[in-house]
Design a protein around this motif. Structure first.
Motif, PDB file in Angstrom:
ATOM      1  N   ASP A 102       0.835  -1.193   0.000  1.00 10.13           N
ATOM      2  CA  ASP A 102       0.000   0.000   0.000  1.00 10.13           C
ATOM      3  C   ASP A 102       0.872   1.247   0.000  1.00 10.13           C
ATOM      4  OD1 ASP A 102      -1.985   1.831   0.215  1.00 10.13           O
ATOM      5  OD2 ASP A 102      -2.633   1.246   2.224  1.00 10.13           O
ATOM      6  N   THR A 103       0.631   2.134  -0.987  1.00  9.39           N
ATOM      7  CA  THR A 103       1.446   3.339  -1.098  1.00  9.39           C
ATOM      8  C   THR A 103       0.722   4.564  -0.569  1.00  9.39           C
ATOM      9  OG1 THR A 103       0.650   3.683  -3.369  1.00  9.39           O
ATOM     10  CG2 THR A 103       2.700   2.430  -3.093  1.00  9.39           C
ATOM     11  N   THR A 104      -0.403   4.361   0.097  1.00  8.05           N
ATOM     12  CA  THR A 104      -1.123   5.510   0.625  1.00  8.05           C
ATOM     13  C   THR A 104      -0.371   6.105   1.810  1.00  8.05           C
ATOM     14  OG1 THR A 104      -2.458   4.100   2.060  1.00  8.05           O
ATOM     15  CG2 THR A 104      -3.341   4.592  -0.129  1.00  8.05           C
ATOM     16  N   TYR A 105      -0.655   7.363   2.065  1.00  4.01           N
ATOM     17  CA  TYR A 105      -0.031   8.091   3.170  1.00  4.01           C
ATOM     18  C   TYR A 105      -1.135   8.849   3.888  1.00  4.01           C
ATOM     19  CZ  TYR A 105       3.026  11.339   5.684  1.00  4.01           C
ATOM     20  OH  TYR A 105       3.673  12.056   6.669  1.00  4.01           O
ATOM     21  N   SER A 106      -1.080   8.867   5.210  1.00  3.07           N
ATOM     22  CA  SER A 106      -2.098   9.601   5.953  1.00  3.07           C
ATOM     23  C   SER A 106      -1.452  10.423   7.048  1.00  3.07           C
ATOM     24  CB  SER A 106      -3.144   8.650   6.552  1.00  3.07           C
ATOM     25  OG  SER A 106      -2.542   7.754   7.467  1.00  3.07           O
ATOM     26  N   ALA A 107      -2.092  11.530   7.347  1.00  2.00           N
ATOM     27  CA  ALA A 107      -1.680  12.409   8.440  1.00  2.00           C
ATOM     28  C   ALA A 107      -2.935  12.845   9.163  1.00  2.00           C
ATOM     29  CB  ALA A 107      -0.911  13.621   7.911  1.00  2.00           C
ATOM     30  N   GLU A 136       2.690  20.541   4.396  1.00  2.00           N
ATOM     31  CA  GLU A 136       4.132  20.444   4.548  1.00  2.00           C
ATOM     32  C   GLU A 136       4.447  19.246   5.426  1.00  2.00           C
ATOM     33  OE1 GLU A 136       5.551  25.099   4.060  1.00  2.00           O
ATOM     34  OE2 GLU A 136       6.175  23.904   5.785  1.00  2.00           O
ATOM     35  N   ILE A 137       5.219  18.309   4.886  1.00  2.00           N
ATOM     36  CA  ILE A 137       5.554  17.069   5.581  1.00  2.00           C
ATOM     37  C   ILE A 137       7.042  17.099   5.912  1.00  2.00           C
ATOM     38  CG2 ILE A 137       5.565  14.551   5.451  1.00  2.00           C
ATOM     39  CD1 ILE A 137       3.346  14.778   3.345  1.00  2.00           C
ATOM     40  N   ALA A 138       7.361  17.133   7.197  1.00  2.00           N
ATOM     41  CA  ALA A 138       8.751  17.182   7.649  1.00  2.00           C
ATOM     42  C   ALA A 138       9.110  15.871   8.333  1.00  2.00           C
ATOM     43  CB  ALA A 138       8.959  18.351   8.609  1.00  2.00           C
ATOM     44  N   ALA A 139      10.255  15.308   7.999  1.00  2.00           N
ATOM     45  CA  ALA A 139      10.704  14.046   8.592  1.00  2.00           C
ATOM     46  C   ALA A 139      11.246  14.288   9.997  1.00  2.00           C
ATOM     47  CB  ALA A 139      11.761  13.401   7.705  1.00  2.00           C
ATOM     48  N   ARG A 140      10.352  14.708  10.891  1.00  2.00           N
ATOM     49  CA  ARG A 140      10.672  14.929  12.301  1.00  2.00           C
ATOM     50  C   ARG A 140       9.618  14.220  13.136  1.00  2.00           C
ATOM     51  NH1 ARG A 140      11.198  20.287  10.402  1.00  2.00           N
ATOM     52  NH2 ARG A 140       9.186  20.788  11.375  1.00  2.00           N
ATOM     53  N   ARG A 141      10.060  13.471  14.153  1.00  4.98           N
ATOM     54  CA  ARG A 141       9.113  12.705  14.967  1.00  4.98           C
ATOM     55  C   ARG A 141       8.048  13.609  15.567  1.00  4.98           C
ATOM     56  NH1 ARG A 141      13.678   9.480  16.713  1.00  4.98           N
ATOM     57  NH2 ARG A 141      13.884  10.832  18.535  1.00  4.98           N
ATOM     58  N   ASP A 193       6.602  11.586  11.075  1.00  3.69           N
ATOM     59  CA  ASP A 193       6.576  12.893  10.413  1.00  3.69           C
ATOM     60  C   ASP A 193       5.746  13.907  11.189  1.00  3.69           C
ATOM     61  OD1 ASP A 193       8.002  11.720   8.329  1.00  3.69           O
ATOM     62  OD2 ASP A 193       6.171  11.236   7.200  1.00  3.69           O
ATOM     63  N   THR A 194       6.154  15.169  11.072  1.00  2.00           N
ATOM     64  CA  THR A 194       5.359  16.304  11.552  1.00  2.00           C
ATOM     65  C   THR A 194       4.734  16.968  10.338  1.00  2.00           C
ATOM     66  OG1 THR A 194       6.785  16.668  13.466  1.00  2.00           O
ATOM     67  CG2 THR A 194       5.422  18.514  12.748  1.00  2.00           C
ATOM     68  N   VAL A 195       3.423  17.169  10.374  1.00  5.78           N
ATOM     69  CA  VAL A 195       2.684  17.658   9.205  1.00  5.78           C
ATOM     70  C   VAL A 195       1.940  18.935   9.569  1.00  5.78           C
ATOM     71  CG1 VAL A 195       0.925  17.100   7.479  1.00  5.78           C
ATOM     72  CG2 VAL A 195       2.426  15.290   8.365  1.00  5.78           C
ATOM     73  N   SER A 204      -1.673  21.649  12.766  1.00  5.89           N
ATOM     74  CA  SER A 204      -0.493  20.795  12.907  1.00  5.89           C
ATOM     75  C   SER A 204      -0.909  19.405  13.351  1.00  5.89           C
ATOM     76  CB  SER A 204       0.485  21.396  13.924  1.00  5.89           C
ATOM     77  OG  SER A 204      -0.132  21.519  15.199  1.00  5.89           O
ATOM     78  N   GLY A 205      -0.122  18.416  12.971  1.00  4.80           N
ATOM     79  CA  GLY A 205      -0.437  17.044  13.327  1.00  4.80           C
ATOM     80  C   GLY A 205       0.703  16.113  12.974  1.00  4.80           C
ATOM     81  N   CYS A 206       0.404  14.827  12.871  1.00  2.25           N
ATOM     82  CA  CYS A 206       1.414  13.792  12.669  1.00  2.25           C
ATOM     83  C   CYS A 206       1.067  12.956  11.453  1.00  2.25           C
ATOM     84  CB  CYS A 206       1.503  12.888  13.891  1.00  2.25           C
ATOM     85  SG  CYS A 206       1.824  13.755  15.435  1.00  2.25           S
ATOM     86  N   GLY A 207       2.094  12.350  10.843  1.00  2.00           N
ATOM     87  CA  GLY A 207       1.858  11.533   9.668  1.00  2.00           C
ATOM     88  C   GLY A 207       2.846  10.401   9.553  1.00  2.00           C
TER      89      GLY A 207
END
Length: 465
Positions: A260-265, A322-327, A339-341, A351-354
């Motif tokens: 599965d290549t889906t992404y969710s935040a 904006e998707i940042a590779a930060r926990r 990710d931080t989204v 703001s949220g998580c992904g």
């Protein structure tokens, strides 16, 4: 309040195999907080229900027949009830598909207090082949989370199924036979055959017939491979089921579909969810009252580890993510995401998580540093290693151990594990008992800024070397 609910507590309803399918939908799970509220002129759709979604699967390479069905019940104990109450349910036929299958249960939030704890009890039934899979433990979440997403749950084969009769040998060496009548149970014991009806119980699958205060009462209470036979005015008999038949080798499941290549935040207060599937995007805001569907028009790399996506929707609505590779830590459950989204919609920012939180657990062994507040002594390291396939194993203070686990939107659910039986000094044996007792059940899980993994609100702390 915690529900100790065995997932076999509710009758299997194969008479409804061809019931109306509930299509899997994206739902909101929580993490983050907004800076402002959603703008008033955004397209809105009133939502009068709450929902929870769960994907059901199993590990055996068995192909399901065309009669297979997935079921899930939403249960709780509230309003003074002394037994679990089924609030709502979902059911969907596989129709030739294979696992995993996602079910969404919708319910009226007014039916439960906002501070109640809810649980999803799921199963997969294949009556044509006589297989039943059930959850090893309930998947719980707070009723305050009105749009919960529990992720994928791995089921285990049940001790009683939808196929041939099963025999049990009891403590007094008597033998009983049970047959599934959907939803009732036919029990044969000492030359007498009785039909028992399902009764809601706090754990296991319980069936009764007759008056509980009379001499015609009988009870069969299945708890996996064990069962209790209740008789009038006597202590119940403990019975053990004969082994389940091994799966037939020709039932090899077809190769799994592409990953599965889906992404969710997701975020909180008000709850929102962004789901991406290739260039297709769907956004649910303000607990589902706002729904925007569109297409990703641009993808920009702003800096190392940061990507900006622009989504164009109908009515000239533009959404930027904006998707940042930060926990990122979920502010409701504490679960850590990779990710931080940040979502920008008009003048509002959320703001949220992904990403996939399980990716943070896998990829190497964790070294346990503290157990129930006590520092782990040397020289032997206590370890945990999650394989990404639902198994966790490692070295305890004395013995090797292994267990199954599930990662839901609310944290880790770890089954009671098995371990070797090597003896150690008293202090280490005591610490191992505390460790194994702490390392099971539903455990909140998070990883702090220093990379320390905390399970069970700090009962177990671990780091990666």
């Amino acid at each position: 309040m915690r529900l100790n609910i065995d997932v076999e507590a509710y009758p299997l309803r194969t008479q409804d195999l061809m019931g109306s399918a509930l299509l899997a939908t994206v739902v909101l799970a929580a993490c983050g907080s907004p800076d402002d509220t959603i703008r008033e002129d955004a397209p809105a759709r009133a939502v009068e229900t709450a929902s929870v979604s769960v994907a059901l699967s199993f590990r055996e390479r068995l192909a399901l027949s065309g009669e297979a069905v997935a079921e899930a019940d939403l249960v709780t104990t509230h309003n003074g009830a002394d037994a679990p109450v089924v609030i709502a349910m979902a059911r969907e036929a596989f129709d030739g598909r294979q696992v995993p299958l996602t079910l969404t249960i919708e319910y009226a939030p007014s039916e439960v207090p906002s501070n109640a704890e809810l649980a999803v009890v799921g199963r997969i039934i294949d009556p044509a082949k006589g297989h039943v899979w059930v959850m090893p433990q309930e998947a719980t979440f707070s009723a305050a989370n009105r749009t919960a997403e529990l992720g994928m749950i791995m089921l285990e084969r049940s001790g009683h199924g939808a196929g041939p009769a099963r025999t049990y040998t009891c403590a007094d060496d008597s033998v009983l036979t049970v047959s599934w009548l959907d939803p009732d149970l036919e029990l044969e014991w000492q030359g007498e055959t009785r039909t028992l009806s399902p009764v809601v119980a706090a754990s296991g699958a319980r069936f009764e017939a007759g008056d509980r205060e009379g001499d015609d009462w009988i009870m069969f209470w299945s708890r996996g491979q064990f069962a209790m036979l209740g008789l009038p005015f006597q202590d119940p008999l403990t019975c053990h089921a004969d082994p389940l038949p091994a799966p037939q080798p020709e039932e090899v499941q077809p190769e799994a579909a592409a990953e599965d290549t889906t992404y969710s935040a997701r975020g909180n207060e008000p709850g929102w969810l962004l789901r991406l599937d290739g260039d297709a995007a769907e956004y649910l805001g303000n607990y589902g009252e706002v729904r925007i569907s569109g297409t990703v028009s641009t993808r920009e790399a702003l800096e190392e580890g940061v990507t900006r996506l622009t989504v164009e929707a109908a009515d000239a609505i533009t959404l930027v993510a904006e998707i940042a590779a930060r926990r990122c830590s979920d502010t409701m459950t504490g679960l850590t995401y990779p990710d931080t989204v940040t979502i920008t919609l008009g003048e509002e920012h959320y703001s949220g998580c992904g990403g996939d939180p399980e990716s943070l657990l896998t990829g190497g062994a964790w070294t346990v540093t503290h157990i129930a507040g006590e520092e782990v002594p040397g020289p032997r390291a206590v370890t945990m290693e999650f394989d990404g396939e639902g198994r966790v194993a490692g070295q305890g203070p004395c013995n090797r151990y292994s267990a199954s686990y599930q990662l839901t939107g609310e944290g880790l659910v770890i089954s009671q594990g098995i371990s070797t039986r090597m003896a150690c000094v008293a202090e280490l044996m005591s610490l191992e008992n505390v460790f194994l007792d702490s390392f099971q059940g539903s455990l909140p899980a998070n990883i702090d800024e220093d990379g320390t993994l905390s399970l069970g609100e700090g009962r177990i702390l671990a780091v990666r070397e």
